[in-house]
Design a protein around this motif. Structure first.
Motif, mmCIF file in Angstrom:
data_model
loop_
_atom_site.group_PDB
_atom_site.id
_atom_site.type_symbol
_atom_site.label_atom_id
_atom_site.label_comp_id
_atom_site.label_asym_id
_atom_site.label_seq_id
_atom_site.Cartn_x
_atom_site.Cartn_y
_atom_site.Cartn_z
ATOM 1 N N ALA A 193 -19.973 34.825 -33.256
ATOM 2 C CA ALA A 193 -19.801 35.992 -34.119
ATOM 3 C C ALA A 193 -18.343 36.140 -34.543
ATOM 4 O O ALA A 193 -18.047 36.414 -35.715
ATOM 5 N N GLU A 194 -17.429 35.950 -33.596
ATOM 6 C CA GLU A 194 -16.008 36.076 -33.916
ATOM 7 C C GLU A 194 -15.572 34.999 -34.912
ATOM 8 O O GLU A 194 -14.844 35.275 -35.871
ATOM 9 N N SER A 241 -20.984 40.522 -36.660
ATOM 10 C CA SER A 241 -21.118 41.209 -35.387
ATOM 11 C C SER A 241 -21.940 40.377 -34.408
ATOM 12 O O SER A 241 -22.791 39.573 -34.802
ATOM 13 N N THR A 242 -21.681 40.586 -33.126
ATOM 14 C CA THR A 242 -22.474 39.904 -32.101
ATOM 15 C C THR A 242 -23.938 40.297 -32.204
ATOM 16 O O THR A 242 -24.838 39.462 -32.042
ATOM 17 N N ASP A 243 -24.199 41.561 -32.506
ATOM 18 C CA ASP A 243 -25.583 42.017 -32.641
ATOM 19 C C ASP A 243 -26.293 41.271 -33.754
ATOM 20 O O ASP A 243 -27.491 40.957 -33.632
ATOM 21 N N TYR A 244 -25.597 40.964 -34.828
ATOM 22 C CA TYR A 244 -26.206 40.238 -35.935
ATOM 23 C C TYR A 244 -26.600 38.831 -35.487
ATOM 24 O O TYR A 244 -27.701 38.348 -35.804
ATOM 25 N N GLU A 288 -21.056 35.908 -28.757
ATOM 26 C CA GLU A 288 -19.923 36.688 -29.249
ATOM 27 C C GLU A 288 -18.823 35.791 -29.812
ATOM 28 O O GLU A 288 -18.078 36.181 -30.715
#
Length: 278
Positions: free
Chosen positions: A48-49, A54-57, A45
């Motif tokens: 991702a940030e 996104s974290t899912d990506y 995460e």
């Protein structure tokens, strides 16, 4: 999906994980969390940030689920993971995005003018390599410097193969570990840049099967080309020789590498002169 594409997707996933896990969140100025970290490096995460995705990506990328990230996303990931230029190129190659100015095609061989240039560089030892480390041209000084080089069949004259599997070269490099690391980092970058080169893939598979050191260092996923430096060589006849090396890329043949050795001190120069005069 082809076997090569599956391999590239899995390597992209493993490379992203390895670079995420090596980062220190404190050095990046990320806020501390009360929940203890169970794994080294950044959390998904946090990557991702930093990358603006996104974290899912990030999770799906690290699972090798066949995503095709855009050049913009790759650039953001490269910045988030603090990749150096060689690592960034590798990331783009794995994802199928060629970097500007790179042809990606296998080298066709040594141009006659380059082969002549290698000879003209005498008395400095020099040789011409392709992206696989196949030795395309060399001068007499390089042939004398590399132990038993001319006894090696032409089809097996590959710099990495000599270092790994040629018995006379086993103790040639004083720091063999670093020599292997440099060579493997180059081969890994070449593998990503030449996805259709089956000969290169077969060569890497051969080395990984036949040499434990290669297999161990290949798994560390270092990437890049060390184009300048110093090496201590242990020649079986001439004794210790310290050389400074330069790797030059011809503008019209950027897939080739011109390697030139220069004696680093007067003692090494004298030893090299005696060796080449024999």
């Amino acid at each position: 999906m082809t076997t090569r594409a599956m391999d590239a997707a899995q390597e992209l996933a493993a490379f992203l994980r390895s670079r995420r896990e090596r980062l220190d969140p404190d050095r990046l100025g990320l806020p501390s969390h009360r929940r203890p970290r169970r794994t080294p490096g950044l959390r998904r995460e946090e990557v991702a940030e930093l990358a603006g995705v996104s974290t899912d990506y990030v999770v799906r990328l690290e699972q090798g689920r066949g995503l095709r990230p855009s050049a913009e996303v790759l650039g953001a990931l490269a910045r988030a993971l603090s990749l150096d230029p060689g690592e960034r190129d590798y990331l783009f190659d794995l994802a199928g995005h060629r970097r500007p100015g790179s042809t990606g095609g296998p080298a066709a061989g040594a141009a006659p003018s380059l082969a002549r240039l290698v000879g003209d560089l005498s008395p400095l030892p020099a040789m011409l390599l392709d992206h696989r480390y196949d030795i395309l041209a060399w001068n007499p000084e390089m042939a004398r410097l590399l132990p038993d080089f001319e006894a090696v069949p032409p089809a097996r004259r590959n710099a990495m193969r000599l270092c790994l599997l040629h018995p006379a070269m086993r103790g040639f490099y004083a720091d063999r570990e670093q020599a292997l690391r440099d060579g493997i980092a180059h081969l890994r970058a070449a593998w990503a840049a030449h996805p259709q080169d089956r000969e290169l893939s077969a060569l890497i598979a051969e080395f990984a099967t036949q040499d434990e050191d290669f297999a161990r260092l290949w798994a560390e996923r270092e990437v890049g080309v060390n184009g300048r430096g110093r090496k201590l060589l242990r020649h079986p006849v001439a004794g210790p020789i310290t050389v400074d090396f330069e790797i030059l890329l011809p503008l019209q043949d950027p897939e080739l590498r011109l390697l030139v050795y220069r004696p680093a001190d007067e003692e090494s120069r004298a030893s090299l002169d005696r060796l080449c005069a024999q």
